[in-house]
Design a protein around this motif. Structure first.
Motif, PDB file in Angstrom:
ATOM      1  N   UNK A  12      25.868 -14.793  -8.917  1.00  0.00           N
ATOM      2  CA  UNK A  12      24.796 -15.588  -8.604  1.00  0.00           C
ATOM      3  C   UNK A  12      23.474 -14.818  -8.056  1.00  0.00           C
ATOM      4  N   UNK A  13      23.611 -13.762  -8.532  1.00  0.00           N
ATOM      5  CA  UNK A  13      22.256 -12.509  -8.447  1.00  0.00           C
ATOM      6  C   UNK A  13      22.142 -11.632  -7.458  1.00  0.00           C
ATOM      7  N   UNK A  14      23.292 -11.440  -6.663  1.00  0.00           N
ATOM      8  CA  UNK A  14      23.145 -10.294  -5.685  1.00  0.00           C
ATOM      9  C   UNK A  14      22.987  -8.879  -6.372  1.00  0.00           C
ATOM     10  N   UNK A  15      22.705  -8.002  -5.718  1.00  0.00           N
ATOM     11  CA  UNK A  15      22.589  -6.561  -6.145  1.00  0.00           C
ATOM     12  C   UNK A  15      23.561  -5.703  -5.323  1.00  0.00           C
ATOM     13  N   UNK A  16      23.985  -4.631  -5.935  1.00  0.00           N
ATOM     14  CA  UNK A  16      25.022  -3.907  -5.219  1.00  0.00           C
ATOM     15  C   UNK A  16      24.202  -2.615  -4.418  1.00  0.00           C
ATOM     16  N   UNK A  17      24.484  -2.589  -3.301  1.00  0.00           N
ATOM     17  CA  UNK A  17      24.011  -1.583  -2.438  1.00  0.00           C
ATOM     18  C   UNK A  17      25.210  -0.448  -2.103  1.00  0.00           C
ATOM     19  N   UNK A  18      26.239  -0.907  -1.929  1.00  0.00           N
ATOM     20  CA  UNK A  18      27.357  -0.135  -1.747  1.00  0.00           C
ATOM     21  C   UNK A  18      28.528  -0.662  -2.483  1.00  0.00           C
ATOM     22  N   UNK A  19      29.019   0.056  -3.444  1.00  0.00           N
ATOM     23  CA  UNK A  19      30.284  -0.560  -4.189  1.00  0.00           C
ATOM     24  C   UNK A  19      31.364  -0.644  -3.247  1.00  0.00           C
ATOM     25  N   UNK A  20      32.103  -1.720  -3.768  1.00  0.00           N
ATOM     26  CA  UNK A  20      33.433  -2.064  -2.985  1.00  0.00           C
ATOM     27  C   UNK A  20      34.271  -0.657  -3.396  1.00  0.00           C
ATOM     28  N   UNK A  21      34.918  -0.446  -2.245  1.00  0.00           N
ATOM     29  CA  UNK A  21      35.925   0.576  -2.220  1.00  0.00           C
ATOM     30  C   UNK A  21      36.857   0.726  -1.183  1.00  0.00           C
ATOM     31  N   UNK A  22      37.953   1.344  -1.235  1.00  0.00           N
ATOM     32  CA  UNK A  22      38.638   1.741   0.031  1.00  0.00           C
ATOM     33  C   UNK A  22      38.125   2.592   0.939  1.00  0.00           C
ATOM     34  N   UNK A  23      38.427   2.567   2.190  1.00  0.00           N
ATOM     35  CA  UNK A  23      37.949   3.537   3.115  1.00  0.00           C
ATOM     36  C   UNK A  23      38.921   3.689   4.362  1.00  0.00           C
ATOM     37  N   UNK A  24      38.812   4.353   5.251  1.00  0.00           N
ATOM     38  CA  UNK A  24      39.547   4.664   6.250  1.00  0.00           C
ATOM     39  C   UNK A  24      39.923   3.257   7.272  1.00  0.00           C
ATOM     40  N   UNK A  25      38.604   2.407   7.149  1.00  0.00           N
ATOM     41  CA  UNK A  25      38.833   1.143   8.041  1.00  0.00           C
ATOM     42  C   UNK A  25      39.211   0.174   7.201  1.00  0.00           C
ATOM     43  N   UNK A  26      39.498   0.239   5.774  1.00  0.00           N
ATOM     44  CA  UNK A  26      39.913  -1.129   5.006  1.00  0.00           C
ATOM     45  C   UNK A  26      39.372  -1.020   3.714  1.00  0.00           C
ATOM     46  N   UNK A  27      38.687  -2.032   3.127  1.00  0.00           N
ATOM     47  CA  UNK A  27      38.168  -2.132   1.900  1.00  0.00           C
ATOM     48  C   UNK A  27      36.794  -3.163   1.931  1.00  0.00           C
ATOM     49  N   UNK A  28      35.817  -2.724   1.068  1.00  0.00           N
ATOM     50  CA  UNK A  28      34.700  -3.539   1.246  1.00  0.00           C
ATOM     51  C   UNK A  28      33.428  -2.928   0.537  1.00  0.00           C
ATOM     52  N   UNK A  29      32.407  -3.653   0.415  1.00  0.00           N
ATOM     53  CA  UNK A  29      31.209  -3.348  -0.023  1.00  0.00           C
ATOM     54  C   UNK A  29      29.840  -4.044   0.533  1.00  0.00           C
ATOM     55  N   UNK A  30      28.806  -3.635   0.414  1.00  0.00           N
ATOM     56  CA  UNK A  30      27.523  -4.112   0.720  1.00  0.00           C
ATOM     57  C   UNK A  30      26.527  -4.653  -0.248  1.00  0.00           C
ATOM     58  N   UNK A  31      26.020  -5.745  -0.327  1.00  0.00           N
ATOM     59  CA  UNK A  31      25.245  -6.468  -1.429  1.00  0.00           C
ATOM     60  C   UNK A  31      23.905  -6.932  -0.561  1.00  0.00           C
ATOM     61  N   UNK A  32      22.802  -6.962  -1.503  1.00  0.00           N
ATOM     62  CA  UNK A  32      21.647  -7.445  -1.221  1.00  0.00           C
ATOM     63  C   UNK A  32      21.314  -8.920  -1.989  1.00  0.00           C
ATOM     64  N   UNK A  33      21.456  -9.995  -1.175  1.00  0.00           N
ATOM     65  CA  UNK A  33      21.423 -11.415  -1.915  1.00  0.00           C
ATOM     66  C   UNK A  33      19.750 -11.362  -2.444  1.00  0.00           C
ATOM     67  N   UNK A  34      19.609 -12.528  -3.092  1.00  0.00           N
ATOM     68  CA  UNK A  34      18.390 -12.439  -4.024  1.00  0.00           C
ATOM     69  C   UNK A  34      17.025 -12.878  -3.094  1.00  0.00           C
ATOM     70  N   UNK A  35      17.383 -13.413  -1.770  1.00  0.00           N
ATOM     71  CA  UNK A  35      16.205 -13.513  -0.839  1.00  0.00           C
ATOM     72  C   UNK A  35      16.060 -12.014  -0.025  1.00  0.00           C
ATOM     73  N   UNK A  36      17.022 -11.090  -0.286  1.00  0.00           N
ATOM     74  CA  UNK A  36      16.612  -9.915   0.389  1.00  0.00           C
ATOM     75  C   UNK A  36      17.512  -9.501   1.668  1.00  0.00           C
ATOM     76  N   UNK A  37      18.355 -10.664   2.105  1.00  0.00           N
ATOM     77  CA  UNK A  37      19.275 -10.183   3.194  1.00  0.00           C
ATOM     78  C   UNK A  37      20.300  -9.362   2.756  1.00  0.00           C
ATOM     79  N   UNK A  38      21.015  -8.555   3.691  1.00  0.00           N
ATOM     80  CA  UNK A  38      21.956  -7.843   3.433  1.00  0.00           C
ATOM     81  C   UNK A  38      23.278  -8.465   3.817  1.00  0.00           C
ATOM     82  N   UNK A  39      24.107  -8.332   3.038  1.00  0.00           N
ATOM     83  CA  UNK A  39      25.545  -8.768   3.044  1.00  0.00           C
ATOM     84  C   UNK A  39      26.505  -7.777   3.063  1.00  0.00           C
TER      85      UNK A  39
END
Length: 203
Positions: A67-94
């Motif tokens: 739907x148009x989001x951009x990747x800020x941090x790719x999804x990956x495993x870490x000590x706390x679990x699994x996840x990533x960070x995206x920026x929505x088309x409106x600029x908010x960070x998810x």
């Protein structure tokens, strides 16, 4: 008790934002308002979808990217679990994440919680401000992190140091102008020490 019921995002293109958040499936906890309030850099907050297992993270990330989001941090495993960070088309960070590192069942599009994390210059002072405004603390880790009690199917509000929050999002902490966000659920309008605005939720 005051709780965060929903979040209103100021977006430059209402039609495009509606399409994105419908695809993401966040429901009425995210509302939209058309606005071109000036802002630069980090807006001082992140939004998170917390889910139960990694394949659900992948499902939400896939829908957001389509739907148009951009990747800020790719999804990956870490000590706390699994996840990533995206920026929505409106600029908010998810951030889309789970504390689980393995899948126990087929993927769904179920959100366990939607968290609004505010970057506070002084977490202790902001915590006291919110206590004075009728919120109740559910978790607190000194001056580093505070989470407030949330009602079912509402937004979970939390506080984190601004610099640490920006680092977690993969951004520089500098930013000026509007946060482009309003929190609903107050008994009367107010703004917190970091300039985050609250308003009364509509019936």
């Amino acid at each position: 008790m005051t709780t965060a019921q929903s979040v209103i995002l100021d977006v430059p293109d209402l039609v495009a934002a509606e399409a994105f958040y419908n695809a993401l499936g966040v429901g009425d906890r995210i509302q939209l308002r058309e606005s071109n309030e000036p802002t630069t850099g980090f807006r001082g907050y992140t939004l998170s979808l917390v889910v139960s297992q990694p394949n659900i993270v992948d499902a939400f990330v896939g829908a957001a990217l389509a739907a148009g989001a951009a990747v800020l941090k790719p999804v990956k495993k870490s000590l706390w679990g699994y996840g990533g960070v995206l920026q929505a088309p409106d600029g908010s960070i998810w951030k889309i994440a789970t504390s689980s590192k393995k899948n126990n069942e087929p993927a769904t599009r179920t959100i366990d919680s939607l968290v609004l994390l505010l970057g506070a210059e002084d977490v202790k002072a902001s915590k006291q401000f919110y206590l004075d405004h009728g919120l109740e603390v559910s978790k607190s880790f000194g001056r580093k992190y505070v989470e407030f009690t949330s009602a079912a199917n509402n937004v979970t509000l939390a506080l984190y140091g601004r610099g640490a929050l920006a680092k977690d999002a993969g951004l520089a902490p500098e930013g000026t102008g509007s946060h482009r966000i309003t929190i609903t659920g107050a008994s009367e309008p107010f703004a917190d020490p970091d300039g985050f605005a609250w308003e009364v939720a509509s019936a």
